[in-house]
Design an enzyme around this catalytic site. Structure first.
Site, PDB file in Angstrom:
ATOM      1  N   GLN A 146       0.881  -1.253  -0.190  1.00  0.00           N
ATOM      2  CA  GLN A 146      -0.129   0.015  -0.048  1.00  0.00           C
ATOM      3  C   GLN A 146       0.735   1.176   0.025  1.00  0.00           C
ATOM      4  O   GLN A 146       1.747   1.488   0.977  1.00  0.00           O
ATOM      5  CB  GLN A 146      -0.683  -0.057   1.290  1.00  0.00           C
ATOM      6  N   SER A 181       4.726  -1.152   4.518  1.00  0.00           N
ATOM      7  CA  SER A 181       5.286  -2.261   4.727  1.00  0.00           C
ATOM      8  C   SER A 181       5.593  -3.314   3.935  1.00  0.00           C
ATOM      9  O   SER A 181       4.733  -3.422   2.792  1.00  0.00           O
ATOM     10  CB  SER A 181       4.251  -2.986   5.600  1.00  0.00           C
ATOM     11  N   GLU A 264      -9.162  -3.774   5.152  1.00  0.00           N
ATOM     12  CA  GLU A 264      -7.599  -3.790   6.484  1.00  0.00           C
ATOM     13  C   GLU A 264      -8.490  -3.947   7.718  1.00  0.00           C
ATOM     14  O   GLU A 264      -7.850  -4.574   8.547  1.00  0.00           O
ATOM     15  CB  GLU A 264      -6.784  -2.489   6.439  1.00  0.00           C
ATOM     16  N   SER A 385      -5.368   5.177  12.880  1.00  0.00           N
ATOM     17  CA  SER A 385      -5.155   5.311  14.281  1.00  0.00           C
ATOM     18  C   SER A 385      -6.326   5.167  15.124  1.00  0.00           C
ATOM     19  O   SER A 385      -7.263   5.175  14.699  1.00  0.00           O
ATOM     20  CB  SER A 385      -4.463   6.740  14.395  1.00  0.00           C
TER      21      SER A 385
END
Length: 417
Positions: A146, A181, A264, A385
């Protein structure tokens, strides 16, 4: 779906796994593991050298290819994509059988590829893109990361500034992404870029599939406090890609991003293989004698209860999917519950191990827990978050007033930064 069909499937899956050559884990009860046996890895983010991480990922990709070619790698997907069109409980049944074998662990890049980007392309890609990408991604032959977050646009993804400018049948992309990542091992990246700076920030974005080896792409690993380099900065300097690699309509990048982020949060709600498990925590509690300490027993009970509630929530979500109900904002609830379980394990482990958590005495299964404790807080940010998740829950589930957003209708180029 009949119970007999699921039982027959489990028997077939068990026989195939036995014949696959994967080492079998020591036979234990579902709620226990054998202390000192198998891997002591409880890391949330890998702490490996580049070469070791590549070898690990290559092994996982090979296992995914083996499963896919045998019909077990994409069970719930339609047959046209190499799947079998089965209900989610068949996926759960295979996963339960697979956990009895040592198959190499897990890696976030492979999970992102299988559970986030491939489903996004299936929903929003063109027929040509589906043919080009889905089978290579589901089989592990290609991996995709991503390219979302930016240094000045983390949780506020809509504030991103990476630009994509149309040039005939191509797009030229310039900008920077961060916290990506697995970028150093990926062949593709799902990228969100700004294509219309005169539009409000949520409306002027477009999504693309970008080859990670394209001229102008530079990947720089970032060292995290747990020691590894799972995350990366990605710089894009005049990267030229054809319009055929645009994902979704021009200006609808926010829709693409929300689709991927929805997958996700759903994946986070049922994640396994990331960090230490309840079974490993129970084994540690028994080894350290924490099970006889009244204070630590209470903390351990919290971990067990949270784990059981997570299993119940997962079962409820699977039933909802079977009936065609979208996960929606409940994914944010599940993500926060999952992170809370990880942090509860950290709290218990730190108290149970004491100095053995931070001093490597060579004792099996003790110092290794530092990788969990250091890595778990990262998931308070990853995938949105905690603050973003709470906003989603408040606005979309509880019907509370939205936070004031003075820049929602302002052209992106006019927003103070």
């Amino acid at each position: 779906m009949s119970t007999s069909a699921l039982t027959k499937f489990r028997e077939q899956a068990r026989a195939w796994l036995e014949a696959s050559g994967a080492p079998r884990r020591p036979d234990t009860e579902d709620s226990a593991i054998a202390w000192g046996a198998g891997s002591e890895d409880v890391s949330v983010f890998h702490n490996l050298s580049f070469d070791d991480e590549r070898r690990m990922l290559d092994g996982l990709r090979q296992w995914q290819r083996t499963k896919f070619d045998a019909g077990y790698g994409a069970l719930t997907w339609p047959e046209e994509y190499g799947g079998r069109g089965l209900a989610p409980e068949f996926d759960d049944a295979f996963a339960a059988e697979e956990r009895r074998f040592e198959v190499g662990g897990s890696h976030e890049l492979l999970s992102v590829t299988l559970h986030l980007i491939a489903p996004t392309i299936r929903l929003l890609g063109t027929e040509e893109q589906r043919r080009r990408f889905i089978v290579p991604l589901l089989s592990g032959r290609e991996l995709a990361c991503q390219l979302f977050s930016e240094p000045s646009a983390g949780s506020d993804l809509a504030a991103l500034g990476t630009r994509a400018v149309r040039d005939g049948d191509d797009w030229i992309i310039t900008g920077q992404k961060v916290w990506t990542s697995g970028a150093q091992f990926a062949q593709w990246g799902e990228l969100i870029a700004r294509t219309d700076p005169a539009a409000p920030k949520h409306q002027g974005m477009t999504a693309f599939m970008v080859p990670m080896d394209a001229p102008g792409v530079e990947i720089r690993p970032l060292r995290q406090m747990s020691g590894g380099t799972s995350f990366n900065e990605v710089f894009l300097d005049g990267v030229r890609i054809p319009d055929s690699q645009r994902l979704g309509a021009v200006g609808e990048g926010w829709k693409v991003a929300l689709t991927t982020l929805g997958f996700e949060r759903g994946a986070s709600s049922s994640s396994s293989g990331v960090g230490g498990s309840m079974q490993q925590t129970l084994a540690l509690a028994s080894f350290t004698g924490a099970v006889t300490d009244p204070v630590l027993r209470r903390s351990l009970a919290d971990v067990i209860v949270a784990h059981k509630l997570g299993e119940i929530a997962h079962a409820r979500d699977e039933r909802a999917r079977e009936s065609g109900e979208p996960l929606g904002a409940i994914g944010s609830v599940r993500k926060m519950q999952w992170v809370a379980r990880m942090l509860a394990i950290s709290e218990f482990v730190a108290a149970a191990l004491g100095p053995r958590l931070v001093v490597d005495s060579g004792q099996w299964g003790t110092y290794a827990w530092g990788q969990h404790v250091l890595g778990a807080p990262g998931y308070r940010i990853a995938g949105g978050s905690d603050e973003i998740q709470r906003n989603i829950i408040a606005e979309r589930m509880l019907g509370l007033s939205a936070e004031p957003r003075g820049d929602r209708s302002v052209p992106w180029r006019d927003i103070r930064r």
